[in-house]
Design a protein around this motif. Structure first.
Motif, PDB file in Angstrom:
ATOM      1  N   GLY A 150       0.839  -1.197   0.000  1.00 29.03           N
ATOM      2  CA  GLY A 150       0.000   0.000   0.000  1.00 29.03           C
ATOM      3  C   GLY A 150       0.863   1.231   0.000  1.00 29.03           C
ATOM      4  N   VAL A 191      -8.792  -0.472   5.720  1.00 29.11           N
ATOM      5  CA  VAL A 191      -8.443  -0.333   4.300  1.00 29.11           C
ATOM      6  C   VAL A 191      -7.940  -1.657   3.711  1.00 29.11           C
ATOM      7  N   ARG A 192      -6.863  -2.187   4.299  1.00 29.65           N
ATOM      8  CA  ARG A 192      -6.210  -3.335   3.650  1.00 29.65           C
ATOM      9  C   ARG A 192      -6.918  -4.661   3.922  1.00 29.65           C
ATOM     10  N   ARG A 234     -10.068  -5.137   1.745  1.00 31.85           N
ATOM     11  CA  ARG A 234      -9.678  -5.306   0.337  1.00 31.85           C
ATOM     12  C   ARG A 234      -9.179  -6.729   0.084  1.00 31.85           C
ATOM     13  N   SER A 251     -13.298  -2.762  -9.340  1.00 33.46           N
ATOM     14  CA  SER A 251     -12.188  -2.340  -8.483  1.00 33.46           C
ATOM     15  C   SER A 251     -12.468  -2.766  -7.047  1.00 33.46           C
ATOM     16  N   ALA A 261     -10.734  -0.956  -4.623  1.00 36.25           N
ATOM     17  CA  ALA A 261     -10.251   0.206  -3.877  1.00 36.25           C
ATOM     18  C   ALA A 261     -11.392   0.836  -3.085  1.00 36.25           C
ATOM     19  N   ASP A 262     -11.041   1.375  -1.925  1.00 38.76           N
ATOM     20  CA  ASP A 262     -11.994   2.125  -1.077  1.00 38.76           C
ATOM     21  C   ASP A 262     -13.178   1.283  -0.624  1.00 38.76           C
ATOM     22  N   ARG A 263     -12.986  -0.008  -0.484  1.00 33.49           N
ATOM     23  CA  ARG A 263     -14.043  -0.856   0.078  1.00 33.49           C
ATOM     24  C   ARG A 263     -13.815  -1.022   1.574  1.00 33.49           C
ATOM     25  N   ASP A 285      -5.027  -7.989  -7.859  1.00 38.01           N
ATOM     26  CA  ASP A 285      -5.204  -6.778  -7.057  1.00 38.01           C
ATOM     27  C   ASP A 285      -3.865  -6.244  -6.566  1.00 38.01           C
ATOM     28  N   ARG A 322      -1.886  -2.448  -7.838  1.00 33.51           N
ATOM     29  CA  ARG A 322      -1.306  -1.482  -6.897  1.00 33.51           C
ATOM     30  C   ARG A 322       0.187  -1.272  -7.134  1.00 33.51           C
ATOM     31  N   ASP A 331      -5.221   5.055 -10.892  1.00 32.10           N
ATOM     32  CA  ASP A 331      -6.254   4.122 -10.436  1.00 32.10           C
ATOM     33  C   ASP A 331      -6.515   3.087 -11.523  1.00 32.10           C
ATOM     34  N   LYS A 359      -7.829  -0.129 -12.977  1.00 34.55           N
ATOM     35  CA  LYS A 359      -8.976  -0.919 -12.529  1.00 34.55           C
ATOM     36  C   LYS A 359      -8.699  -2.417 -12.602  1.00 34.55           C
TER      37      LYS A 359
END
Length: 327
Positions: free
Chosen positions: A23, A51-52, A55, A179, A181-183, A289, A293, A300, A302
């Motif tokens: 990250g 966050v992590r 994901r 994506s 991200a941001d889940r 995933d 990153r 970003d 996807k």
């Protein structure tokens, strides 16, 4: 078979740990695991927990679901080119999400978007079942799925065409690329019950799928109820693919690529492919995933774009291979 499952399980565990460590914030292995286990309100603990961890969990859940659903679909249809999206679940879920974004309902509360996508997925499956009929064959199921997919794609294009401003259109397009991200853990808890139900239904298909390799008449003679088998397949696929699409957008080709790669390693029985495809799907999506990153950390990129770049060449390889075998 046991060695393969152990190897895939170890690979998933290693990739899961790697996903937790990668990250923008550089956090060491010991510090990250300590923060995750001890909890608290320290910034490192918040990054790991909020966050992590969600994901990585979503990558495992969605990848395993797509791999399992792909193996079940290919076993039922006896076609290596089949994938979960063939019955219109992904397209219907995407249409529900697009409608939520277009109407502004997605902004009304946090879970409005994934819940609308779930409703779209189950609405699409209901339409497929009505079109296929209670006594329909696998061919009618495929045709009904193609019809629903085409209708959902047409309506999605219409919504994009009528979008009032470019910002709403770009939000829709980016969501459809898929994506993780941001889940958050909220997305995990929303998808988990549906995925557990779907995975349970799909894993129960092993005996019926093995019997179907001898043909539908032989399977019925062996006591396999084809109507019940098809119903469990469709509902199970709707649960896992609908829930995955609802929280992460459209992520394709996992259900096509993973069973095809693992099939030579497990023999001809479809039941032996179910568990291995679930683990293989989890490993593939965790790796993808991590890759999005690391390849372009400042952009970003996807997840659905990367899986499509991997899956599309394999799809072409399968088509050319089938052509050569028929010559």
């Amino acid at each position: 078979m046991t060695r393969l499952l152990l190897g895939l399980g170890l690979l998933v565990a290693l990739l899961f740990a790697g996903s937790l460590l990668i990250g923008p914030a550089r956090i060491g292995l010991g510090e990250s695991l300590s923060a995750l286990l001890q909890g608290g309100e320290h910034p490192v603990a918040l990054v790991m927990r909020e966050v992590r961890l969600p994901r990585a969990l979503l990558a495992v859940m969605i990848g395993a679901s797509l791999g399992l659903a792909g193996a079940a679909m290919q076993g039922y249809l006896r076609n290596p080119l089949a994938e979960p999206g063939l019955i219109g679940v992904s397209g219907s879920a995407a249409l529900g999400a697009v409608l939520a974004i277009q109407t502004g309902f997605a902004a009304s509360f946090a879970l409005a978007l994934p819940m609308t996508a779930l409703l779209g997925a189950f609405g699409g499956v209901l339409l497929v079942m009505l079109l296929a009929g209670p006594r329909g064959t696998s061919l009618t199921l495929i045709l009904a799925g193609i019809a629903v997919s085409a209708l959902a794609a047409a309506l999605t294009s219409l919504v994009l065409n009528l979008s009032p401003n470019p910002f709403a259109a770009s939000e829709i397009v980016f969501w459809m690329m898929g994506s993780l991200a941001d889940r958050s853990m909220t997305h995990v808890w929303l998808a988990l019950p549906f995925m557990l139900v779907g995975v349970g239904l799909l894993l129960s298909l092993g005996r019926g799928l093995n019997a179907l390799t001898l043909g539908e008449d032989a399977a019925q003679a062996m006591g396999v109820g084809l109507r019940g088998l098809r119903l469990r397949l469709v509902i199970g696929t709707a649960c896992v693919v609908g829930a995955g699409t609802a929280v992460a957008g459209a992520i394709g080709f996992v259900g096509l690529v993973v069973p095809h790669v693992l099939r030579p390693l497990v023999g001809a029985q479809p039941s032996r492919l179910l568990w291995s495809s679930a683990l293989g799907g989890a490993a593939m999506l965790l790796a993808a995933d991590i890759a999005v990153r690391m390849i372009l950390p400042d952009r970003d990129l996807k997840l659905g774009v990367l899986t499509a770049l991997v899956g599309a060449p394999l799809f072409l390889h399968l088509i050319l291979k089938l052509r050569r075998e028929r010559i």
